[in-house]
Each structure stands twice: as C-alpha cells, then as structure tokens.
Design an enzyme around this catalytic site. Structure first.
Site, PDB file in Angstrom:
ATOM      1  N   HIS A 136     -14.853  31.403 -32.459  1.00 34.37           N
ATOM      2  CA  HIS A 136     -14.329  31.322 -33.830  1.00 34.37           C
ATOM      3  C   HIS A 136     -15.471  31.401 -34.860  1.00 34.37           C
ATOM      4  CE1 HIS A 136     -11.434  29.825 -36.924  1.00 34.37           C
ATOM      5  NE2 HIS A 136     -12.530  29.318 -37.467  1.00 34.37           N
ATOM      6  N   GLU A 137     -16.500  30.587 -34.674  1.00 38.96           N
ATOM      7  CA  GLU A 137     -17.610  30.578 -35.649  1.00 38.96           C
ATOM      8  C   GLU A 137     -18.358  31.911 -35.625  1.00 38.96           C
ATOM      9  OE1 GLU A 137     -17.301  28.453 -37.764  1.00 38.96           O
ATOM     10  OE2 GLU A 137     -16.416  26.707 -36.788  1.00 38.96           O
ATOM     11  N   HIS A 140     -16.571  34.425 -37.659  1.00 46.46           N
ATOM     12  CA  HIS A 140     -16.903  34.322 -39.085  1.00 46.46           C
ATOM     13  C   HIS A 140     -18.228  35.032 -39.374  1.00 46.46           C
ATOM     14  CE1 HIS A 140     -13.628  31.856 -40.379  1.00 46.46           C
ATOM     15  NE2 HIS A 140     -14.006  30.738 -39.767  1.00 46.46           N
ATOM     16  N   CYS A 152      -4.423  33.371 -31.896  1.00 46.44           N
ATOM     17  CA  CYS A 152      -5.695  34.071 -32.116  1.00 46.44           C
ATOM     18  C   CYS A 152      -6.818  33.061 -32.294  1.00 46.44           C
ATOM     19  CB  CYS A 152      -5.578  34.950 -33.356  1.00 46.44           C
ATOM     20  SG  CYS A 152      -7.126  35.744 -33.836  1.00 46.44           S
ATOM     21  N   CYS A 171      -6.798  38.320 -31.709  1.00 43.56           N
ATOM     22  CA  CYS A 171      -5.567  39.108 -31.715  1.00 43.56           C
ATOM     23  C   CYS A 171      -5.976  40.567 -31.957  1.00 43.56           C
ATOM     24  CB  CYS A 171      -4.617  38.606 -32.799  1.00 43.56           C
ATOM     25  SG  CYS A 171      -5.161  38.995 -34.478  1.00 43.56           S
ATOM     26  N   CYS A 174      -7.647  41.238 -35.453  1.00 41.15           N
ATOM     27  CA  CYS A 174      -9.001  40.689 -35.582  1.00 41.15           C
ATOM     28  C   CYS A 174      -9.978  41.442 -34.687  1.00 41.15           C
ATOM     29  CB  CYS A 174      -9.008  39.197 -35.259  1.00 41.15           C
ATOM     30  SG  CYS A 174      -8.166  38.196 -36.497  1.00 41.15           S
TER      31      CYS A 174
HETATM   32 ZN   LIG Z   1     -12.905  28.983 -39.434  1.00 47.61          ZN
HETATM   33 ZN   LIG Z   2      -6.317  37.233 -35.413  1.00 48.97          ZN
END
Ligand SMILES: [Zn+2]
Ligand SMILES: [Zn+2]
Length: 193
Positions: A136-137, A140, A152, A171, A174
C-alpha cells in the site's frame, strides 16, 4: 508490456524490528511490483528526533525525513520497516506513511501483531498484514491514490480488521496505473536512442 526492470525498491529494516519478518517481504514485493528488490541491513538509523515522549510514539513524517536524508542519492523507492508505534499529529496512530509520488515510505509491524490487541502472536497473519501495508505505501510512492474497491491493496485501512479484508494485490485499475508509471519511466530512460 515493456520491462520495468529499471525500477528498484530498497527495503530498510529500522531497529528494533524482527529481521526475519522483514525478510519475508522481499520475494512477495519482487513478484507484485516486478522490480529489483534489495534489502539493506547495514544502516542503523537514529530515530530519537522522531520520538514524542508525551505520546510514547514515533512521528512517521519525521522518520520519512530521516530516511530521505540518508537515501538522498538512491535511485529508486525506499521502504523503511519498523516495529514501534507510529503516529501523525492528526491521528491516534498510523500503520505507515508514504510520500505520494515520492521516494520514501515507512511501515510499522506494531499494530499488525495480534499481541497489540491482547491476543497470542499469529506469525502468518502478521506477515500477511505487513505485506499489505508495505505494498500500500509503495503504491503511494508510485503515485497511486486510495481506491474504493475494498479488496484492493490501495483501499485505506484505519483498523486492522480493514487490513484483513483487503488483498495484497492491486485491483485492475490500480495495477494499470502502477504499470503505466513504471513503464513510462522505463521509456524515459530510452529517450534519444
Ligand atoms: Zn494510504
Ligand atoms: Zn484499486
């Protein structure tokens, strides 16, 4: 699709952290991002300036600054992995923080461990949660914003239950954005050839 091999991800264990836990990230992140992944275990950072003694927590934004200074010259993304409790001033705690579209991110195992909730440690679960928050990070860092799809990995998590619902994968939307980022960078390197 063009090869995204020119992107590198550096994983930096920040002590105290369970090194064997950090190690489990390497093959998974390599597979998900299709990038070279390097583990740098030689840097021992001094985080005393990031500690807030009134909250007994570490300011994740300050840790990002410390990493940013240290890895100023590194050409790629840098993910710090730590085991202390992280916060940003407007929130009680965070699992991690990242520079959006930037180079540096940090993730903590502290609230990903069942021990933080009064249960026995579940190693497999901690590993899964750590991978999701790390991906996740890094997402970003590659410029991805939060995603509404709750499966996701870019879905935001404010509690560990929400971490458990989502998958460690992007997903389709993304994933496309991510690989557009990575492959457009690849093309930049080949300008003028
Ligand atoms: Zn975040
Ligand atoms: Zn996504």
């Amino acid at each position: 699709m063009t090869s995204p091999k020119l992107n590198k991800i550096l994983i930096v264990p920040i002590y105290p952290v369970d090194f064997s836990l950090v190690l489990t990230l390497v093959p998974s992140i390599r597979e998900i991002f299709k990038c070279d992944v390097i583990l740098d275990n030689t840097n021992h950072l001094n985080l005393s300036s990031a500690y807030d003694s009134s909250r007994y927590q570490f300011n994740s934004t300050k840790i990002i600054s410390i990493l940013s200074e240290k890895f100023n010259n590194f050409n790629g993304k840098v993910l710090g992995v730590i085991s202390v409790d992280l916060f940003i001033p407007v929130l009680t705690y965070v699992f991690g923080e990242a520079q959006l579209g930037g180079k540096i991110s940090v993730v903590s195992t502290f609230r990903l461990n069942e021990i933080a909730y009064g249960f026995q440690e579940n190693r497999k679960l901690t590993e899964e949660r750590l991978l999701k928050e790390a991906v996740h990070e890094l997402g970003h860092n590659f410029g991805l914003l939060h995603c509404e799809n709750y499966l996701c990995v870019m879905h935001p998590s404010t509690s560990v239950e929400e971490v458990d619902i989502k998958s460690p994968y992007f997903c389709n939307d993304c994933y496309e954005k991510l690989f557009w980022q990575i492959s457009s960078k690849f093309n930049d390197y080949h300008d003028g050839k």
